[in-house]
Write a protein that holds these residues in place. Structure first.
Motif, PDB file in Angstrom:
ATOM      1  N   ALA A  25      38.235  31.893  38.773  1.00 40.60           N
ATOM      2  CA  ALA A  25      39.360  31.118  39.337  1.00 40.60           C
ATOM      3  C   ALA A  25      38.713  31.007  40.570  1.00 40.60           C
ATOM      4  CB  ALA A  25      40.522  31.466  39.193  1.00 40.60           C
ATOM      5  N   GLU A  26      38.869  30.127  41.188  1.00 37.28           N
ATOM      6  CA  GLU A  26      39.015  29.843  42.619  1.00 37.28           C
ATOM      7  C   GLU A  26      39.851  30.051  44.084  1.00 37.28           C
ATOM      8  OE1 GLU A  26      37.963  25.869  44.216  1.00 37.28           O
ATOM      9  OE2 GLU A  26      36.778  24.495  41.991  1.00 37.28           O
ATOM     10  N   GLY A  27      39.880  30.305  44.417  1.00 34.57           N
ATOM     11  CA  GLY A  27      41.060  31.149  45.556  1.00 34.57           C
ATOM     12  C   GLY A  27      41.477  32.424  44.704  1.00 34.57           C
ATOM     13  N   GLY A  28      41.589  33.098  43.882  1.00 34.82           N
ATOM     14  CA  GLY A  28      42.255  34.019  42.743  1.00 34.82           C
ATOM     15  C   GLY A  28      41.537  34.830  42.669  1.00 34.82           C
ATOM     16  N   ALA A  29      39.717  34.740  43.281  1.00 37.22           N
ATOM     17  CA  ALA A  29      39.492  36.260  42.823  1.00 37.22           C
ATOM     18  C   ALA A  29      40.077  37.571  43.481  1.00 37.22           C
ATOM     19  CB  ALA A  29      37.857  35.648  43.573  1.00 37.22           C
ATOM     20  N   ALA A  30      40.787  37.158  45.023  1.00 40.45           N
ATOM     21  CA  ALA A  30      40.803  38.238  45.155  1.00 40.45           C
ATOM     22  C   ALA A  30      42.139  38.897  44.132  1.00 40.45           C
ATOM     23  CB  ALA A  30      41.406  38.574  46.719  1.00 40.45           C
ATOM     24  N   ALA A  31      42.906  37.956  44.148  1.00 43.70           N
ATOM     25  CA  ALA A  31      43.818  38.881  43.115  1.00 43.70           C
ATOM     26  C   ALA A  31      43.386  39.086  41.613  1.00 43.70           C
ATOM     27  CB  ALA A  31      45.327  37.409  42.629  1.00 43.70           C
ATOM     28  N   GLY A  32      42.390  38.635  41.498  1.00 39.58           N
ATOM     29  CA  GLY A  32      41.911  39.265  40.156  1.00 39.58           C
ATOM     30  C   GLY A  32      41.129  39.967  39.749  1.00 39.58           C
ATOM     31  N   ALA A  33      40.385  40.547  41.480  1.00 38.39           N
ATOM     32  CA  ALA A  33      39.474  41.525  41.315  1.00 38.39           C
ATOM     33  C   ALA A  33      40.523  43.044  41.941  1.00 38.39           C
ATOM     34  CB  ALA A  33      38.811  42.409  42.894  1.00 38.39           C
ATOM     35  N   LEU A  34      41.741  42.315  42.157  1.00 42.92           N
ATOM     36  CA  LEU A  34      42.781  43.583  42.199  1.00 42.92           C
ATOM     37  C   LEU A  34      43.844  44.087  41.246  1.00 42.92           C
ATOM     38  CD1 LEU A  34      44.295  45.078  44.670  1.00 42.92           C
ATOM     39  CD2 LEU A  34      46.398  43.299  44.753  1.00 42.92           C
ATOM     40  N   TRP A  35      43.947  43.012  40.017  1.00 38.65           N
ATOM     41  CA  TRP A  35      44.168  43.172  39.200  1.00 38.65           C
ATOM     42  C   TRP A  35      43.122  44.340  37.927  1.00 38.65           C
ATOM     43  CZ3 TRP A  35      42.206  41.792  34.175  1.00 38.65           C
ATOM     44  CH2 TRP A  35      43.588  41.706  33.383  1.00 38.65           C
ATOM     45  N   ALA A  36      42.085  43.892  38.856  1.00 39.29           N
ATOM     46  CA  ALA A  36      40.705  44.942  37.499  1.00 39.29           C
ATOM     47  C   ALA A  36      41.159  46.358  38.043  1.00 39.29           C
ATOM     48  CB  ALA A  36      39.875  44.111  37.567  1.00 39.29           C
ATOM     49  N   LYS A  37      40.724  46.386  38.997  1.00 35.98           N
ATOM     50  CA  LYS A  37      41.465  47.897  40.022  1.00 35.98           C
ATOM     51  C   LYS A  37      42.785  48.208  39.221  1.00 35.98           C
ATOM     52  CE  LYS A  37      41.795  48.310  44.215  1.00 35.98           C
ATOM     53  NZ  LYS A  37      40.934  48.456  45.422  1.00 35.98           N
ATOM     54  N   TYR A  38      43.370  47.981  39.367  1.00 37.63           N
ATOM     55  CA  TYR A  38      44.775  48.663  38.572  1.00 37.63           C
ATOM     56  C   TYR A  38      44.434  49.144  37.577  1.00 37.63           C
ATOM     57  CZ  TYR A  38      47.349  47.794  42.725  1.00 37.63           C
ATOM     58  OH  TYR A  38      47.331  47.524  43.901  1.00 37.63           O
ATOM     59  N   ILE A  39      44.187  47.780  36.505  1.00 40.80           N
ATOM     60  CA  ILE A  39      43.504  48.162  34.951  1.00 40.80           C
ATOM     61  C   ILE A  39      42.477  49.059  34.769  1.00 40.80           C
ATOM     62  CG2 ILE A  39      42.845  47.087  32.623  1.00 40.80           C
ATOM     63  CD1 ILE A  39      45.524  46.373  33.176  1.00 40.80           C
ATOM     64  N   GLY A  40      41.666  48.612  35.080  1.00 46.35           N
ATOM     65  CA  GLY A  40      40.344  50.440  35.308  1.00 46.35           C
ATOM     66  C   GLY A  40      40.909  51.926  35.542  1.00 46.35           C
ATOM     67  N   ALA A  41      41.691  51.265  36.399  1.00 45.02           N
ATOM     68  CA  ALA A  41      42.767  52.648  37.185  1.00 45.02           C
ATOM     69  C   ALA A  41      43.204  53.559  36.025  1.00 45.02           C
ATOM     70  CB  ALA A  41      42.691  52.990  38.659  1.00 45.02           C
ATOM     71  N   GLY A  42      43.893  52.376  35.693  1.00 48.80           N
ATOM     72  CA  GLY A  42      44.999  53.052  34.038  1.00 48.80           C
ATOM     73  C   GLY A  42      44.508  53.351  32.928  1.00 48.80           C
ATOM     74  N   LEU A  43      43.284  52.545  32.642  1.00 46.65           N
ATOM     75  CA  LEU A  43      42.890  53.279  31.451  1.00 46.65           C
ATOM     76  C   LEU A  43      41.916  54.473  31.691  1.00 46.65           C
ATOM     77  CD1 LEU A  43      40.897  49.337  30.131  1.00 46.65           C
ATOM     78  CD2 LEU A  43      42.905  51.035  29.404  1.00 46.65           C
ATOM     79  N   ALA A  44      41.873  54.148  33.063  1.00 45.49           N
ATOM     80  CA  ALA A  44      40.537  55.945  33.465  1.00 45.49           C
ATOM     81  C   ALA A  44      41.504  57.070  32.949  1.00 45.49           C
ATOM     82  CB  ALA A  44      40.334  55.617  34.421  1.00 45.49           C
ATOM     83  N   ILE A  45      42.560  56.932  33.570  1.00 43.17           N
ATOM     84  CA  ILE A  45      43.245  58.287  33.489  1.00 43.17           C
ATOM     85  C   ILE A  45      44.446  58.230  32.185  1.00 43.17           C
ATOM     86  CG2 ILE A  45      45.600  56.870  34.234  1.00 43.17           C
ATOM     87  CD1 ILE A  45      44.481  60.434  34.743  1.00 43.17           C
ATOM     88  N   GLY A  46      44.583  56.929  31.312  1.00 43.30           N
ATOM     89  CA  GLY A  46      45.192  56.915  30.205  1.00 43.30           C
ATOM     90  C   GLY A  46      44.107  57.837  29.210  1.00 43.30           C
TER      91      GLY A  46
END
Length: 106
Positions: A25-46
């Motif tokens: 997505a244009e302009g939403g790359a930073a929000a997408g990266a932030l979302w992916a960080k949260y999902i990755g961290a949650g999956l790692a600890i889960g």
């Protein structure tokens, strides 16, 4: 393939598609990266919590069965079990460190 494995693979596929479309997505790359960080961290600890919980349960089950079969060896079995539980718990702490690195460093 078991039902749980199919569900896990399905969830991983949906997250991979959602993440790639968020990065496209244009302009939403930073929000997408932030979302992916949260999902990755949650999956790692889960996943780490799930694995260590199963491992600790199996360790305690084996120790209790061993003590019930041979009560005179309860001291050695308990000591070995406690050391094993500490090592298993350290894996969860390492996963927590990885999750915190994903959230705050990357």
């Amino acid at each position: 393939m078991s039902k749980v494995a199919r569900i896990l693979f399905s969830v991983a596929a949906v997250m991979a598609v959602a993440t790639s479309s968020a990065f496209a997505a244009e302009g939403g790359a930073a929000a997408g990266a932030l979302w992916a960080k949260y999902i990755g961290a949650g999956l790692a600890i889960g996943v780490a919590a799930l694995g260590t919980g199963i491992g600790q349960g199996n360790a305690i089950k084996g120790a209790v069965e061993g003590i019930s079969r041979n009560p005179s060896a309860s001291g050695k079995i308990s000591t070995t079990m406690i050391i094993g539980l500490a090592l298993i718990e350290s894996l969860a702490i390492y996963a927590l460190v990885v999750a915190l690195i994903l959230l705050f460093v990357v």
